[in-house]
Write a protein that holds these residues in place. Structure first.
Motif, PDB file in Angstrom:
ATOM      1  N   ALA A  29       0.849  -1.192   0.000  1.00 55.26           N
ATOM      2  CA  ALA A  29       0.000   0.000   0.000  1.00 55.26           C
ATOM      3  C   ALA A  29       0.880   1.235   0.000  1.00 55.26           C
ATOM      4  O   ALA A  29       2.030   1.191   0.444  1.00 55.26           O
ATOM      5  N   LYS A  30       0.331   2.311  -0.492  1.00 53.97           N
ATOM      6  CA  LYS A  30       1.052   3.584  -0.452  1.00 53.97           C
ATOM      7  C   LYS A  30       0.821   4.231   0.902  1.00 53.97           C
ATOM      8  O   LYS A  30      -0.175   3.980   1.566  1.00 53.97           O
ATOM      9  N   GLY A  31       1.756   5.053   1.308  1.00 53.90           N
ATOM     10  CA  GLY A  31       1.660   5.756   2.583  1.00 53.90           C
ATOM     11  C   GLY A  31       2.995   6.395   2.900  1.00 53.90           C
ATOM     12  O   GLY A  31       4.025   6.007   2.355  1.00 53.90           O
ATOM     13  N   GLN A  37       1.601   2.390   5.921  1.00 55.35           N
ATOM     14  CA  GLN A  37       1.517   1.320   4.933  1.00 55.35           C
ATOM     15  C   GLN A  37       1.074   0.012   5.588  1.00 55.35           C
ATOM     16  O   GLN A  37       0.259  -0.725   5.025  1.00 55.35           O
ATOM     17  N   THR A  38       1.588  -0.286   6.767  1.00 59.48           N
ATOM     18  CA  THR A  38       1.208  -1.515   7.457  1.00 59.48           C
ATOM     19  C   THR A  38      -0.279  -1.504   7.783  1.00 59.48           C
ATOM     20  O   THR A  38      -0.973  -2.507   7.568  1.00 59.48           O
ATOM     21  N   SER A  67      11.504  -3.031   3.513  1.00 61.32           N
ATOM     22  CA  SER A  67      12.584  -2.486   2.684  1.00 61.32           C
ATOM     23  C   SER A  67      13.772  -2.072   3.543  1.00 61.32           C
ATOM     24  O   SER A  67      14.891  -1.969   3.048  1.00 61.32           O
ATOM     25  N   ASP A  68      13.527  -1.860   4.838  1.00 60.09           N
ATOM     26  CA  ASP A  68      14.591  -1.456   5.762  1.00 60.09           C
ATOM     27  C   ASP A  68      14.292  -2.065   7.136  1.00 60.09           C
ATOM     28  O   ASP A  68      13.299  -1.693   7.776  1.00 60.09           O
ATOM     29  N   MET A  69      15.111  -2.984   7.573  1.00 55.89           N
ATOM     30  CA  MET A  69      14.867  -3.686   8.833  1.00 55.89           C
ATOM     31  C   MET A  69      14.878  -2.743  10.040  1.00 55.89           C
ATOM     32  O   MET A  69      14.325  -3.090  11.090  1.00 55.89           O
ATOM     33  N   PRO A 101      10.557   1.718  -4.907  1.00 57.81           N
ATOM     34  CA  PRO A 101      11.067   2.337  -3.678  1.00 57.81           C
ATOM     35  C   PRO A 101       9.985   2.925  -2.771  1.00 57.81           C
ATOM     36  O   PRO A 101      10.206   3.062  -1.573  1.00 57.81           O
ATOM     37  N   GLU A 102       8.804   3.245  -3.319  1.00 60.46           N
ATOM     38  CA  GLU A 102       7.749   3.810  -2.474  1.00 60.46           C
ATOM     39  C   GLU A 102       7.171   2.784  -1.495  1.00 60.46           C
ATOM     40  O   GLU A 102       6.612   3.160  -0.471  1.00 60.46           O
TER      41      GLU A 102
END
Length: 113
Positions: A29-31, A37-38, A67-69, A101-102
């Motif tokens: 999802a976008k956010g 997004q979650t 995308s980033d832990m 990347p979004e």
């Protein structure tokens, strides 16, 4: 045994029901944040599970891609408020490059019906 496809598109279905199991495609999802997004992804999961005749209390497995832990805690804060107490699924969380990347989070679940 029949197969039911939900929200069928040219490349994939958002969910596939076979027997007493529903398999969801990865939901994104976008956010502006991982939390936003979650929340949106989990709402989409709820809707797809309802269309399949089940709900989050029947989730068997979840795979979460970040995308980033370093955003693990932010995602977990939303997940922990959403997941059904006493019905937590087997779960894995990994860091991965997502489709664009979004996207900061993608969640895949399998549930019983």
């Amino acid at each position: 045994m029949s197969i039911k496809r939900i929200e069928v598109g040219p490349r994939m279905s958002q969910a596939v029901v076979h027997g007493s199991v529903v398999y969801l495609a990865g939901q994104v999802a976008k956010g502006d944040s991982v939390a936003a997004q979650t929340q949106a992804v989990l709402a989409d999961i709820d809707a797809l599970l309802a269309q399949a005749g089940t709900d989050k209390t029947k989730i068997l497995t979840a795979t979460i891609y970040l995308s980033d832990m370093s955003t693990f805690g932010e995602m977990n804060a939303v997940w922990d408020k959403w997941v059904s107490p006493g019905n937590t699924p087997a779960r894995a969380t990994v860091e991965a490059a997502l489709a664009t990347p979004e996207y900061k989070v993608e969640i895949v679940v399998t549930a019983a019906i």
